[in-house]
Write a protein that holds these residues in place. Structure first.
Motif, short mmCIF file in Angstrom:
data_model
loop_
_atom_site.label_atom_id
_atom_site.label_comp_id
_atom_site.label_asym_id
_atom_site.label_seq_id
_atom_site.Cartn_x
_atom_site.Cartn_y
_atom_site.Cartn_z
N ILE A 94 -8.31 -6.08 -2.08
CA ILE A 94 -7.52 -4.84 -2.08
C ILE A 94 -8.33 -3.71 -1.45
CG2 ILE A 94 -6.34 -3.12 -3.50
CD1 ILE A 94 -5.85 -5.35 -5.58
N THR A 95 -9.60 -3.58 -1.88
CA THR A 95 -10.39 -2.45 -1.36
C THR A 95 -10.69 -2.62 0.14
OG1 THR A 95 -12.41 -3.47 -2.19
CG2 THR A 95 -11.45 -1.79 -3.56
N ASP A 96 -10.88 -3.88 0.57
CA ASP A 96 -11.09 -4.12 2.01
C ASP A 96 -9.85 -3.73 2.80
OD1 ASP A 96 -13.60 -5.00 1.54
OD2 ASP A 96 -13.20 -7.14 1.90
N LEU A 97 -8.70 -4.08 2.26
CA LEU A 97 -7.45 -3.76 2.95
C LEU A 97 -7.27 -2.25 3.04
CD1 LEU A 97 -4.80 -4.88 4.18
CD2 LEU A 97 -3.79 -4.77 1.90
N GLU A 98 -7.57 -1.57 1.94
CA GLU A 98 -7.46 -0.10 1.95
C GLU A 98 -8.39 0.50 3.00
OE1 GLU A 98 -8.16 1.29 -1.98
OE2 GLU A 98 -6.09 0.98 -2.59
N LYS A 99 -9.57 -0.06 3.09
CA LYS A 99 -10.56 0.45 4.06
C LYS A 99 -10.02 0.25 5.48
CE LYS A 99 -15.20 0.99 5.18
NZ LYS A 99 -15.45 2.38 5.24
N GLU A 100 -9.50 -0.96 5.71
CA GLU A 100 -8.97 -1.28 7.03
C GLU A 100 -7.79 -0.37 7.37
OE1 GLU A 100 -7.69 -5.39 7.24
OE2 GLU A 100 -6.17 -4.74 8.69
N LEU A 101 -6.97 -0.09 6.37
CA LEU A 101 -5.76 0.72 6.62
C LEU A 101 -6.04 2.22 6.62
CD1 LEU A 101 -3.20 -1.21 4.36
CD2 LEU A 101 -3.55 -1.45 6.81
N GLU A 102 -7.22 2.60 6.14
CA GLU A 102 -7.61 4.02 6.06
C GLU A 102 -6.52 4.87 5.41
OE1 GLU A 102 -9.55 6.06 9.19
OE2 GLU A 102 -10.35 4.22 10.03
N VAL A 103 -6.22 4.53 4.16
CA VAL A 103 -5.19 5.28 3.43
C VAL A 103 -5.85 6.49 2.79
CG1 VAL A 103 -3.44 5.15 1.66
CG2 VAL A 103 -3.99 3.12 3.00
N ALA A 104 -5.36 7.68 3.14
CA ALA A 104 -5.98 8.91 2.62
C ALA A 104 -5.67 9.12 1.15
CB ALA A 104 -5.53 10.11 3.44
N MET A 105 -6.42 10.04 0.55
CA MET A 105 -6.40 10.27 -0.90
C MET A 105 -5.05 10.70 -1.49
SD MET A 105 -9.68 10.44 -2.03
CE MET A 105 -9.52 11.61 -3.35
N ARG A 106 -4.30 11.48 -0.76
CA ARG A 106 -3.04 12.00 -1.27
C ARG A 106 -1.93 11.63 -0.30
NH1 ARG A 106 -5.75 12.48 -4.99
NH2 ARG A 106 -6.31 14.28 -6.27
N LEU A 107 -0.72 11.52 -0.80
CA LEU A 107 0.40 11.10 0.03
C LEU A 107 0.53 11.97 1.28
CD1 LEU A 107 2.85 9.17 0.19
CD2 LEU A 107 4.17 10.86 -1.08
#
Ligand code: A3P
Length: 314
Positions: A94-107
C-alpha cells in the motif's frame, strides 16, 4: 491519507521550502469566493475535484484548518490498520503504491491529475479535506461515503491558525489584531469558520455522518475512539482501542513528529490544549466572538456540540 509517512514528509518539506518563496501578494487565491493558499492548492485541482468519484467505503475526514485534522487522521489510520490486521508485506504494498501515485496529504492539495491516480488506491481510502460541503464533489454525498466532521471551538481554532500561518511562511504575514479581523470576516484560507460549521450542520442528521469534537476527544479519547470505530465498522478489542489511544496523545505524536511530518512537525504540534485563547483574546475580541457565535451557531446542532459556554467563556 497517505499511510506513507515518507511521502507526507517529502510533500511537506517541499511545500515549506517553496511556499516561503511566493511573494506575499500571490500567496492566496480565490476560488468560488473562498481563499486558498497557493503553496498547497490551485484552481485547476479544485475544479478537477468536482468530477472525483467517491466510493461508498471511503472514509472522509472533514475539518476546518487547525481543528485537529492531523490528530484525527492519525487516529483513523491507526484504527483502520489495527482492524485490517495488514501483514508487513500488505502494508508495504500500500505504501509503495501511494509513493508511486504521489497522493498529496489533503484532497484539495496537489495537482489536478491526482484524482485519476487516486482511482488506483485500494479501499478503504482515508481522505482528509478542509473543504465545505458545497466545494466537495457531489459523489461524496450521493455514494454515501462515511464522513466524520471534526469541530473545535472557534477561539482556540483562531489562535492555532494565527500561530501556524505565521510560522509556515506561505500565508501573508499579519499581526494578531489584523488576523482576528480577517478570521471574523472569513478572509482566511478555506474561508469563514462560521459558514463552514453552519454548512456542515445541515448534514448532521445524515446516517453516514458523525460529528467529533476536539475538546470531547481530548477529554475522553477512549470513548471517542470507540464511537469512531463503531461508526466506521471496525471491530477492535478494548486493548487495541487503548493502544491507539496511547499512540495518539499529543506527547506521543509530538515525539514522532519529525518522522511523521518532517520540519513541519515542529510547527504543527504546538500546544494541543484547550483554552489557549485566553492568552491572546482582548476583552473586545471576546465580546465580538461571543456575539458572532450566538448569532451564527448557537442554535445549530454543531454549535451545541462545541459547548461554547464551557470552552469559550472566561
Ligand atoms: P494548537 O495549535 O492549539 O496546539 P490541524 O491538524 O487541523 O492543523 O490542527 C492542529 C492543532 O491540533 C494544533 O493545535 C495541534 O497542536 C493540535 N494537535 C495535534 N495533534 C494533537 C493531539 N494528539 N492531541 C491534541 N491536539 C493535537
Amino acid at each position: 491519507m497517505p499511510k506513507n509517512g515518507k511521502l507526507a514528509v517529502e510533500f511537506l518539506n517541499k511545500v515549506l521550502a517553496e511556499g516561503a518563496r511566493i511573494p506575499p501578494e500571490d500567496m492566496m487565491f480565490s476560488y468560488k469566493g473562498v481563499l486558498f493558499p497557493a503553496a498547497v492548492c490551485n484552481p485547476g485541482t479544485l475544479q478537477a475535484l468536482e468530477s472525483f468519484e467517491a466510493r461508498t467505503d471511503d472514509i472522509i475526514l472533514a475539518g476546518y484548518p487547525k481543528t485537529g485534522t492531523n490528530w484525527l487522521d492519525h487516529i483513523i489510520n491507526n484504527l483502520e490498520n489495527t482492524a485490517a490486521k495488514y501483514t508487513e508485506e500488505e502494508m508495504k504494498k500500500i505504501t509503495d503504491l501511494e509513493k508511486e501515485l504521489e497522493v498529496a496529504m489533503r484532497l484539495e492539495f496537489g495537482d489536478p491529475d491526482k484524482f485519476k491516480r487516486m482511482k488506483k488506491l485500494p479501499s478503504r481510502r482515508i481522505i482528509i479535506t478542509h473543504l465545505s460541503p458545497h466545494l466537495l464533489p457531489t459523489s461524496v454525498f450521493k455514494n454515501k461515503a462515511k464522513i466524520l466532521v471534526l469541530i473545535r471551538n472557534p477561539k482556540d481554532t483562531l489562535v492555532s491558525y494565527f500561530h501556524f500561518k505565521n510560522k509556515v511562511g506561505f500565508f501573508p504575514p499579519s499581526g494578531w489584531d489584523d488576523y482576528f479581523t480577517s478570521f471574523m470576516d472569513g478572509k482566511v484560507g478555506w474561508g469563514s469558520y462560521f459558514d463552514y460549521v453552519a454548512e456542515w450542520d445541515k448534514y448532521t442528521d445524515d446516517e453516514n455522518i458523525i460529528a467529533i469534537s476536539y475538546e470531547e476527544l481530548k477529554e475522553n479519547p477512549n470513548v471517542g475512539l470507540k464511537e469512531i470505530a463503531q461508526f466506521l465498522g471496525f471491530s477492535l478489542s478494548e486493548e487495541e482501542i487503548q493502544s491507539v489511544v496511547e499512540k495518539s496523545t499529543f506527547t506521543a505524536m509530538k515525539e514522532k513528529a519529525s518522522e511523521t511530518h518532517g520540519t513541519f512537525g515542529d510547527i504543527l504540534f504546538r500546544k494541543g490544549s484547550v483554552g489557549d485563547w485566553k492568552s491572546m483574546f482582548s476583552e473586545s475580541q471576546n465580546k465580538e466572538m461571543d456575539g458572532r457565535f450566538e448569532e451564527c451557531l448557537s442554535r445549530t446542532k454543531l454549535g451545541a456540540k462545541i459547548k461554547y459556554d464551557v470552552y469559550c467563556k472566561a
